[in-house]
Scaffold this motif. Structure first.
Motif, PDB file in Angstrom:
ATOM      1  N   ALA A 288       0.825  -1.208   0.000  1.00  0.00           N
ATOM      2  CA  ALA A 288       0.000   0.000   0.000  1.00  0.00           C
ATOM      3  C   ALA A 288       0.863   1.263   0.000  1.00  0.00           C
ATOM      4  O   ALA A 288       0.598   2.208  -0.752  1.00  0.00           O
ATOM      5  N   LEU A 289       1.890   1.297   0.812  1.00  0.00           N
ATOM      6  CA  LEU A 289       2.739   2.489   0.888  1.00  0.00           C
ATOM      7  C   LEU A 289       3.583   2.655  -0.372  1.00  0.00           C
ATOM      8  O   LEU A 289       3.853   3.776  -0.806  1.00  0.00           O
ATOM      9  N   TRP A 290       3.984   1.561  -0.984  1.00  0.00           N
ATOM     10  CA  TRP A 290       4.790   1.638  -2.205  1.00  0.00           C
ATOM     11  C   TRP A 290       3.992   2.268  -3.342  1.00  0.00           C
ATOM     12  O   TRP A 290       4.567   2.989  -4.174  1.00  0.00           O
ATOM     13  N   GLU A 297       4.980   8.784   3.464  1.00  0.00           N
ATOM     14  CA  GLU A 297       6.181   8.310   4.155  1.00  0.00           C
ATOM     15  C   GLU A 297       5.765   7.527   5.390  1.00  0.00           C
ATOM     16  O   GLU A 297       5.034   8.040   6.249  1.00  0.00           O
ATOM     17  N   ALA A 298       6.224   6.298   5.491  1.00  0.00           N
ATOM     18  CA  ALA A 298       5.981   5.493   6.687  1.00  0.00           C
ATOM     19  C   ALA A 298       6.936   5.961   7.780  1.00  0.00           C
ATOM     20  O   ALA A 298       8.158   5.879   7.632  1.00  0.00           O
ATOM     21  N   LEU A 299       6.379   6.450   8.878  1.00  0.00           N
ATOM     22  CA  LEU A 299       7.189   6.928   9.997  1.00  0.00           C
ATOM     23  C   LEU A 299       7.502   5.803  10.981  1.00  0.00           C
ATOM     24  O   LEU A 299       8.543   5.815  11.632  1.00  0.00           O
ATOM     25  N   ARG A 305       9.888   0.844   7.272  1.00  0.00           N
ATOM     26  CA  ARG A 305      10.769   1.813   6.623  1.00  0.00           C
ATOM     27  C   ARG A 305      11.949   1.089   5.969  1.00  0.00           C
ATOM     28  O   ARG A 305      12.351   1.412   4.845  1.00  0.00           O
ATOM     29  N   THR A 306      12.471   0.082   6.680  1.00  0.00           N
ATOM     30  CA  THR A 306      13.601  -0.676   6.127  1.00  0.00           C
ATOM     31  C   THR A 306      13.187  -1.437   4.879  1.00  0.00           C
ATOM     32  O   THR A 306      13.924  -1.466   3.872  1.00  0.00           O
TER      33      THR A 306
END
Length: 323
Positions: A288-290, A297-299, A305-306
């Motif tokens: 989903a974030l990609w 931005e995933a905090l 995040r990695t």
């Protein structure tokens, strides 16, 4: 049904003073011919409605005519008028009923309070269509005939067949025992049981519904607020992934549409939004974030995040640095 429409017609004429047959037909959601028949029925019943000819003509009531409706004080009427300005009626398919009820509320007020309450209600706004960041809330529509069947089964205590499209699955017919209806942030849910197991269905995913004649297997009394809290707690305690995200407001709806739930939301310092959302699992969250590239931005959590960093690095390695 016709009696309710006749009352609504009288209340419309009392409120507006004079209306054409076409305007009445639009308000009552019937044909002009039906309005004319209703006008004749009111006249025959002794209601002093008359027609005025000409460019600005229409139908009107004799001055000072009042219907025999229960009155209420200013604050009671104001509370109902303001509550009626929300949009829950759209979720449950009660828009026409609400409009009729609000006309009766306004008419039931004493003459001196009617204008004051209506003006006060216009100065109080509940859940506008956009907020200060120009974000529109998600809207979910359900065919009126489908919502009527769902609502009837819930209120009558009958079993219900629904053609339901669960996420990632082909639509299937299911027979459920309905408990109640809930609306949260413009989204409607059907709380039910199926073969004795708790089930929660998004109304927007109900493609068709049929009220069955047999009684639903459910307790006579229900605490819907308690049941909803329990189901929310059960949902959030599952093996899901919670992610803290900064997102461009323009991409907010895309982010929310991929999530299972939004647990918190607030503006961020640079004009972006900070949301706490829940995903099915790590793979779901990464995917989903990609999709949102640099607009989100995933905090947290750090492992997500990695994952996204490694994925981006692999893409850069594949294409290399332009010469």
């Amino acid at each position: 049904m016709r009696a309710d429409r006749l009352i609504s017609l009288v209340l419309l004429l009392r409120r507006h003073g004079r209306l054409t047959a076409a305007a009445l037909a639009r308000e009552l959601e019937v044909s002009t011919r039906t309005v004319l028949r209703d006008i004749e029925a009111l006249s025959a019943a002794g209601v002093p409605v008359y027609a005025e000819r000409g460019r600005h003509g229409g139908f009107a009531l004799l001055p000072d005519f009042r219907t025999d409706l229960t009155g209420m004080n200013h604050d009671e009427a104001l509370a109902l008028l303001v509550a009626g300005s929300g949009r829950a009626e759209q979720v449950f398919g009660l828009g026409s009923a609400l409009a009729s009820a609000m006309r009766k509320v306004a008419d039931a007020l004493p003459e001196g309070h009617r204008a004051a309450a209506s003006d006060a209600a216009r100065r109080l706004l509940v859940d506008p269509e956009t907020d200060l960041l120009s974000r529109r809330p998600p809207t979910e529509e359900l065919p009126g005939t489908t919502m009527i069947e769902v609502r009837r089964a819930v209120l009558a205590g009958h079993r219900l067949r629904i053609h339901y499209a669960a996420t990632g699955q082909a639509p299937q017919w299911r027979t459920v025992d309905p408990i109640g209806l809930v609306t949260v942030r413009e989204r409607g849910y059907l709380l039910a049981t199926r073969s004795g197991a708790d089930r929660t269905y998004r109304l927007s995913r109900v493609l068709a519904a049929e009220e069955l004649p047999e009684p639903a297997q459910r307790p006579e009394r229900v605490d819907l607020d308690r049941i909803w809290r329990e189901r929310c707690a059960q949902f959030l305690s599952g093996d899901h992934v919670t992610v803290l995200v900064r997102v461009d407001p323009a991409r907010r709806e895309e982010l929310v549409s991929t999530a299972l739930a939004v647990r918190a939301e607030e503006p961020d310092g640079d004009g972006r939004l900070r949301l706490e959302v829940t995903y099915q699992d790590a793979r779901h969250a990464e995917w989903a974030l990609w999709q949102l590239t640099t607009d989100a931005e995933a905090l947290a959590p750090q492992w997500l995040r990695t994952l996204l960093h490694d994925r981006a690095a692999a893409l850069v390695s594949c294409y290399g640095v332009p010469s």
